[in-house]
Design an enzyme around this catalytic site. Structure first.
Site, PDB file in Angstrom:
ATOM      1  N   CYS A 192       0.801  -1.236   0.000  1.00 27.35           N
ATOM      2  CA  CYS A 192       0.000   0.000   0.000  1.00 27.35           C
ATOM      3  C   CYS A 192       0.830   1.281   0.000  1.00 27.35           C
ATOM      4  CB  CYS A 192      -0.941  -0.012   1.201  1.00 27.35           C
ATOM      5  SG  CYS A 192      -2.184  -1.324   1.094  1.00 27.35           S
TER       6      CYS A 192
HETATM    7  N1  NAD Z   1      -2.625  -6.166   1.781  1.00 25.61           N
HETATM    8  C1  NAD Z   1      -3.206  -5.128   2.328  1.00 25.61           C
HETATM    9  O1  NAD Z   1      -2.964  -4.836   3.486  1.00 25.61           O
HETATM   10  C2  NAD Z   1      -4.198  -4.268   1.563  1.00 25.61           C
HETATM   11  C3  NAD Z   1      -4.962  -3.346   2.293  1.00 25.61           C
HETATM   12  C4  NAD Z   1      -5.876  -2.570   1.608  1.00 25.61           C
HETATM   13  C5  NAD Z   1      -6.001  -2.683   0.224  1.00 25.61           C
HETATM   14  N2  NAD Z   1      -5.238  -3.575  -0.461  1.00 25.61           N
HETATM   15  C6  NAD Z   1      -5.444  -3.678  -1.906  1.00 25.61           C
HETATM   16  O2  NAD Z   1      -6.169  -4.877  -2.182  1.00 25.61           O
HETATM   17  C7  NAD Z   1      -5.767  -5.434  -3.427  1.00 25.61           C
HETATM   18  C8  NAD Z   1      -5.298  -6.861  -3.227  1.00 25.61           C
HETATM   19  O3  NAD Z   1      -4.169  -6.857  -2.374  1.00 25.61           O
HETATM   20  P1  NAD Z   1      -3.692  -8.136  -1.574  1.00 25.61           P
HETATM   21  O4  NAD Z   1      -2.722  -7.640  -0.569  1.00 25.61           O
HETATM   22  O5  NAD Z   1      -4.852  -8.952  -1.150  1.00 25.61           O
HETATM   23  O6  NAD Z   1      -2.912  -8.923  -2.746  1.00 25.61           O
HETATM   24  P2  NAD Z   1      -2.329 -10.440  -2.671  1.00 25.61           P
HETATM   25  O7  NAD Z   1      -1.184 -10.447  -3.605  1.00 25.61           O
HETATM   26  O8  NAD Z   1      -2.153 -10.849  -1.256  1.00 25.61           O
HETATM   27  O9  NAD Z   1      -3.507 -11.325  -3.268  1.00 25.61           O
HETATM   28  C9  NAD Z   1      -4.003 -11.188  -4.552  1.00 25.61           C
HETATM   29  C10 NAD Z   1      -4.394 -12.563  -5.058  1.00 25.61           C
HETATM   30  O10 NAD Z   1      -5.038 -12.364  -6.313  1.00 25.61           O
HETATM   31  C11 NAD Z   1      -4.692 -13.455  -7.148  1.00 25.61           C
HETATM   32  N3  NAD Z   1      -4.980 -13.057  -8.532  1.00 25.61           N
HETATM   33  C12 NAD Z   1      -4.327 -12.174  -9.298  1.00 25.61           C
HETATM   34  N4  NAD Z   1      -4.944 -12.035 -10.467  1.00 25.61           N
HETATM   35  C13 NAD Z   1      -6.001 -12.856 -10.459  1.00 25.61           C
HETATM   36  C14 NAD Z   1      -7.018 -13.155 -11.397  1.00 25.61           C
HETATM   37  N5  NAD Z   1      -7.075 -12.550 -12.578  1.00 25.61           N
HETATM   38  N6  NAD Z   1      -7.948 -14.061 -11.053  1.00 25.61           N
HETATM   39  C15 NAD Z   1      -7.907 -14.677  -9.853  1.00 25.61           C
HETATM   40  N7  NAD Z   1      -6.971 -14.429  -8.912  1.00 25.61           N
HETATM   41  C16 NAD Z   1      -6.041 -13.523  -9.224  1.00 25.61           C
HETATM   42  C17 NAD Z   1      -3.236 -13.722  -6.837  1.00 25.61           C
HETATM   43  O11 NAD Z   1      -2.869 -15.033  -7.198  1.00 25.61           O
HETATM   44  C18 NAD Z   1      -3.211 -13.489  -5.322  1.00 25.61           C
HETATM   45  O12 NAD Z   1      -3.400 -14.692  -4.590  1.00 25.61           O
HETATM   46  C19 NAD Z   1      -4.694  -4.498  -3.966  1.00 25.61           C
HETATM   47  O13 NAD Z   1      -5.286  -3.545  -4.789  1.00 25.61           O
HETATM   48  C20 NAD Z   1      -4.180  -3.819  -2.713  1.00 25.61           C
HETATM   49  O14 NAD Z   1      -3.621  -2.553  -2.981  1.00 25.61           O
HETATM   50  C21 NAD Z   1      -4.350  -4.393   0.188  1.00 25.61           C
END
Ligand code: NAD
Length: 401
Positions: free
Chosen positions: A257
């Site tokens: 983030c």
């Molecule tokens: N991690 C955090 O603390 C946090 C907090 C707030 C917002 N976000 C936002 O949330 C979103 C996701 O972040 P995250 O940390 O969960 O990411 P992550 O990398 O932990 O998980 C994302 C998952 O999506 C899967 N993926 C990717 N493309 C795909 C597709 N086309 N179909 C199916 N699965 C798919 C990946 O294999 C992965 O397991 C981002 O935009 C991030 O900025 C994250």
């Protein structure tokens, strides 16, 4: 309701277990290894209990899959895929576009589509909706909304249930539907007037942190040059009961983030012709911190680290998580290797990273603490090397920022 959550990472899996309490959840991910583990009830995310997963799987409330056809007939689809930066630090929405293709091709009945992936204002209206419609082969009549995620992995006091959640639909019908969905597992919902406000609020929240962290990192350098303690000065400033918020200095920022989201805002600013100078400078200051830390260690050790053994303690980007995405430890190690030091690292939560394994604490000439987990004993860290430099402010008696 049948709820499909695309992406089973930090955000998607966390939402999945909360939603599974009330709905039937399909957790879709393209990573087979993740799905295999989840299907056996094994969580890979801090804060998501494997026992909860196992409970929902056996009750038929949660199913992890790589098969996109399983989302057919969903009432709600949540997009929770990564939104990283390209090499030249521009928004990279390829995962979001791929998720839209999956939805368009597999969901032929009207549903509520919610985006939780962090992105720039206009993403739901100008990208997600048209992309899904393009792959649907005609208008299916979906409703579209955004509800940016605020989960802080590893945190227990603020969670999905009690953290206020922003939301907005593209239509009033979508706003009502998104409120109904989240109210099943979230106590505090805050409607804003448009998806663009919700999308911008998320970017501004993280930009606020990024800029303030950069400010305190710059101040740490000023305090050191003045010969005063940055920590004592911050504690003193924090006695003011209003108008001040304490941020701590560090070796830099990490995670998905803080180093990423502000660049989404800067990109938007550039598109509308407004200079985002604070954001760009804050990025630079935070990235330069690793170099500053190494410079301090070099200065304290006779001006050279050539041939010395250095152990970096704690390589995840923050305490109590194993997440190494964008970790400042990577730049610290890079900078150390440029000096000719022999570098190893030790982390109680990360066993392997960048093709290397964690080493047992101790045995080096120098230790540099980047992240200190609760399970890591600060006294043991202090004793782990003849010279210990701490960037966390938690190893009392070590050299510090
Ligand atoms: N991690 C955090 O603390 C946090 C907090 C707030 C917002 N976000 C936002 O949330 C979103 C996701 O972040 P995250 O940390 O969960 O990411 P992550 O990398 O932990 O998980 C994302 C998952 O999506 C899967 N993926 C990717 N493309 C795909 C597709 N086309 N179909 C199916 N699965 C798919 C990946 O294999 C992965 O397991 C981002 O935009 C991030 O900025 C994250």
């Amino acid at each position: 309701m049948k709820v499909s959550i695309i992406g089973q990472g930090y955000v998607g899996l966390t939402i999945s277990v909360f939603a599974a309490e009330h709905h039937e959840v399909i957790g879709l991910d393209k990573n087979q290894r993740v799905i295999d583990a989840l299907s056996q009830g094994k969580s890979h995310i801090e804060g998501v209990d494997s026992s909860d997963l196992a409970k929902y799987i056996s009750a038929g409330k949660y199913k992890a899959t790589t098969d996109a056809s399983e989302i057919a007939g969903s009432d709600v689809v949540v997009i929770a895929v990564p939104t990283p930066l390209t090499k030249d630090r521009k928004p990279d929405l390829t995962f979001v576009v791929a998720a839209c293709k999956t939805i368009g091709e597999n969901l032929k009945t009207p549903a509520l589509i919610i985006n939780e992936s962090t992105s720039f204002p206009g993403t739901v209206r100008n990208l997600i909706k048209p992309e899904i419609e393009k792959y649907s082969g005609g208008l299916v009549g979906h409703m579209y909304a955004v509800s940016p995620e605020r989960v802080d992995p590893g945190r227990t006091d603020w969670n999905q249930k009690n953290t206020p959640r922003l939301y907005a639909g593209l239509t009033s019908e979508a706003s009502t539907a998104v409120r109904d969905f989240y109210s099943s597992f979230c106590d505090n919902l805050v409607e804003v007037s448009s998806p663009e406000v919700a999308e911008s609020a998320k970017l501004f929240e993280n930009t606020f942190r990024q800029v303030n962290i950069a400010l305190v990192n710059e101040f740490a350098q000023i305090a050191h040059a003045l010969g005063i303690s940055v920590y004592e000065t911050l504690d003193a400033a924090a006695t003011k009961p209003y108008g001040f918020m304490k941020f701590m200095p560090s070796a830099g920022v990490g995670g998905h983030c803080i180093p990423v989201d502000p660049s989404y805002l800067a990109d938007t600013a550039a598109r509308v012709g407004v200079p985002a100078t604070f954001i760009e400078r804050a990025n630079e200051v935070n990235l330069e911190m690793a170099k500053y830390v190494v410079g301090r260690v070099v200065a304290d050790n006779g001006g050279s680290l050539k041939g010395k053994s250095v152990q970096v303690v704690g390589v995840s980007y923050k305490p109590n998580v194993a997440d190494v995405r964008e970790t400042p430890a990577e730049i610290v190690i890079e900078e150390l290797r440029k000096t000719g030091a022999r570098v190893t690292w030790s982390d109680d939560l990360v066993s392997s990273w960048m093709g290397e394994s964690s080493t047992p604490l101790g045995g080096s000439d120098i230790a540099i603490v980047v992240t200190l987990h609760s399970v890591t004993d600060p006294a043991a860290v202090l004793k782990s090397a003849p010279y210990v430099f701490d960037t966390t402010g938690k190893v009392i008696g070590a050299y510090s920022l």
